[in-house]
Design an enzyme around this catalytic site. Structure first.
Site, PDB file in Angstrom:
ATOM      1  N   ALA A  17       0.806  -1.229   0.000  1.00  0.00           N
ATOM      2  CA  ALA A  17       0.000   0.000   0.000  1.00  0.00           C
ATOM      3  C   ALA A  17       0.833   1.271   0.000  1.00  0.00           C
ATOM      4  O   ALA A  17       0.291   2.360   0.171  1.00  0.00           O
ATOM      5  CB  ALA A  17      -0.929   0.005   1.218  1.00  0.00           C
ATOM      6  N   SER A 144      -1.657  -9.975 -13.827  1.00  0.00           N
ATOM      7  CA  SER A 144      -1.132  -9.110 -14.877  1.00  0.00           C
ATOM      8  C   SER A 144      -1.461  -9.735 -16.221  1.00  0.00           C
ATOM      9  O   SER A 144      -1.629 -10.964 -16.319  1.00  0.00           O
ATOM     10  CB  SER A 144       0.386  -8.967 -14.746  1.00  0.00           C
ATOM     11  OG  SER A 144       0.955  -8.363 -15.890  1.00  0.00           O
ATOM     12  N   TYR A 157       8.694 -13.258 -14.207  1.00  0.00           N
ATOM     13  CA  TYR A 157       7.604 -12.373 -13.799  1.00  0.00           C
ATOM     14  C   TYR A 157       6.272 -12.883 -14.340  1.00  0.00           C
ATOM     15  O   TYR A 157       5.293 -13.013 -13.605  1.00  0.00           O
ATOM     16  CB  TYR A 157       7.850 -10.948 -14.289  1.00  0.00           C
ATOM     17  CG  TYR A 157       6.681 -10.028 -13.990  1.00  0.00           C
ATOM     18  CD1 TYR A 157       6.389  -9.666 -12.679  1.00  0.00           C
ATOM     19  CD2 TYR A 157       5.850  -9.561 -15.008  1.00  0.00           C
ATOM     20  CE1 TYR A 157       5.298  -8.860 -12.394  1.00  0.00           C
ATOM     21  CE2 TYR A 157       4.755  -8.750 -14.722  1.00  0.00           C
ATOM     22  CZ  TYR A 157       4.484  -8.400 -13.422  1.00  0.00           C
ATOM     23  OH  TYR A 157       3.401  -7.607 -13.132  1.00  0.00           O
ATOM     24  N   LYS A 161       2.825 -14.423 -12.349  1.00  0.00           N
ATOM     25  CA  LYS A 161       1.469 -13.907 -12.530  1.00  0.00           C
ATOM     26  C   LYS A 161       0.527 -14.976 -13.092  1.00  0.00           C
ATOM     27  O   LYS A 161      -0.678 -14.932 -12.849  1.00  0.00           O
ATOM     28  CB  LYS A 161       1.493 -12.666 -13.420  1.00  0.00           C
ATOM     29  CG  LYS A 161       2.192 -11.479 -12.748  1.00  0.00           C
ATOM     30  CD  LYS A 161       1.574 -11.140 -11.403  1.00  0.00           C
ATOM     31  CE  LYS A 161       2.207  -9.943 -10.739  1.00  0.00           C
ATOM     32  NZ  LYS A 161       1.568  -9.598  -9.451  1.00  0.00           N
ATOM     33  N   PRO A 187      -3.946  -6.144 -14.885  1.00  0.00           N
ATOM     34  CA  PRO A 187      -3.706  -4.895 -15.618  1.00  0.00           C
ATOM     35  C   PRO A 187      -2.635  -5.051 -16.689  1.00  0.00           C
ATOM     36  O   PRO A 187      -1.720  -5.879 -16.583  1.00  0.00           O
ATOM     37  CB  PRO A 187      -3.222  -3.925 -14.531  1.00  0.00           C
ATOM     38  CG  PRO A 187      -3.425  -4.643 -13.222  1.00  0.00           C
ATOM     39  CD  PRO A 187      -3.388  -6.087 -13.540  1.00  0.00           C
ATOM     40  N   GLY A 188      -2.755  -4.213 -17.705  1.00  0.00           N
ATOM     41  CA  GLY A 188      -1.709  -4.056 -18.704  1.00  0.00           C
ATOM     42  C   GLY A 188      -0.915  -2.793 -18.412  1.00  0.00           C
ATOM     43  O   GLY A 188      -0.608  -2.494 -17.253  1.00  0.00           O
TER      44      GLY A 188
END
Length: 258
Positions: A17, A144, A157, A161, A187-188
């Protein structure tokens, strides 16, 4: 129109956060009347966030999700009313390096696995029993598009994901009848500190992916998280895949000899 749940009932545990999606989500939930437990490694940023949102709305804990003992202690010692967690946002994660697999730094690979995989499962496993005991809730994982589509230099990575994606789907099966929803956010291209971390502070390399284009921002992703968790309790969004309008899935990579 859907009838949204009472935002004042939201008690949201957020990892990572101190910036990006996690920080934006903390603001979004508090703005709607919820309470947030904001965790991350950078205590100074957490204190700043708490000062902004107010200690009655935001409880902060400085920790690294890789540290299982620290996670166990933090969750066991949550004070009221922050101990009544009903939304888990397992957001902490990172990418390091973009080298081809044969040239990549093994320490970078290990850090991604320890954070994106181990940190994720610690977070979810330690908080799930409480959600079930309190009659339900929502687990949100941060995947992702890299977990769906391959790209050069993204081997480990992307693999972490892909793990997040499958873990979230399997949770859905394990939690049947427990009134706990699970959503994976994928997300992209989003402009946050992501690239700055990936390139270890090299600002010129970090800014290159966003040059001459319009990426998404952290608030865009936070809004999608908030939306999924405020739908009626009988609706589960399995995943949300988001890409900037200026980004698309590329053509197949075909190697051709000279």
């Amino acid at each position: 129109m859907y009838q949204l749940l009472d935002p004042s009932r939201f008690v949201v545990f957020i990892t990572g956060a101190t910036s990006g999606f996690g920080e934006a989500a903390a603001r979004r939930y508090v703005a709607a009347g919820g309470k947030v437990i904001a965790t991350g490694r950078r205590e100074d940023r957490l204190k700043k966030l708490q000062a902004e949102l107010g200690p009655d709305n935001c409880h902060v804990i400085a920790l690294d999700v890789q540290d299982r003992a620290a996670m166990e202690k933090a969750i066991a010692e949550l004070p009221a009313p922050f101990d009544a967690v009903n939304i888990v946002l397992a957001n902490a994660g990172l990418a390091l390096g973009l080298q081809p697999a044969a040239e990549a730094n093994l320490d970078d690979w290990q850090t991604m696995i320890d954070t994106n995989v181990s940190g994720l499962v610690y977070t979810v496993r330690l908080l799930l029993p409480g959600l079930i005991a309190r009659g339900g809730g929502h687990v949100v994982t941060l995947g992702s598009v890299a977990g769906e589509y391959a790209y050069p230099g993204g081997s480990v990575y992307g693999a972490t994901k892909a793990f997040v994606k499958q873990f979230a789907l399997n949770l859905r099966s394990d939690l049947q009848g427990k009134k706990v929803r699970v959503t994976n956010i994928e997300p992209g291209l989003t402009e946050t500190e992501f690239s700055l971390v990936r390139f270890k502070g090299d600002e010129s390399k970090a800014s290159a992916p966003y040059s001459k284009t319009q990426a998404m921002n952290a608030d865009d992703i936070a809004e999608s998280i908030f939306w999924a968790t405020t739908l009626p309790a009988h609706v589960n969004v399995n995943k949300i895949e988001l890409m900037a309008t200026t980004q698309a899935i590329g053509a197949f990579d075909i190697y051709r000899e000279d």
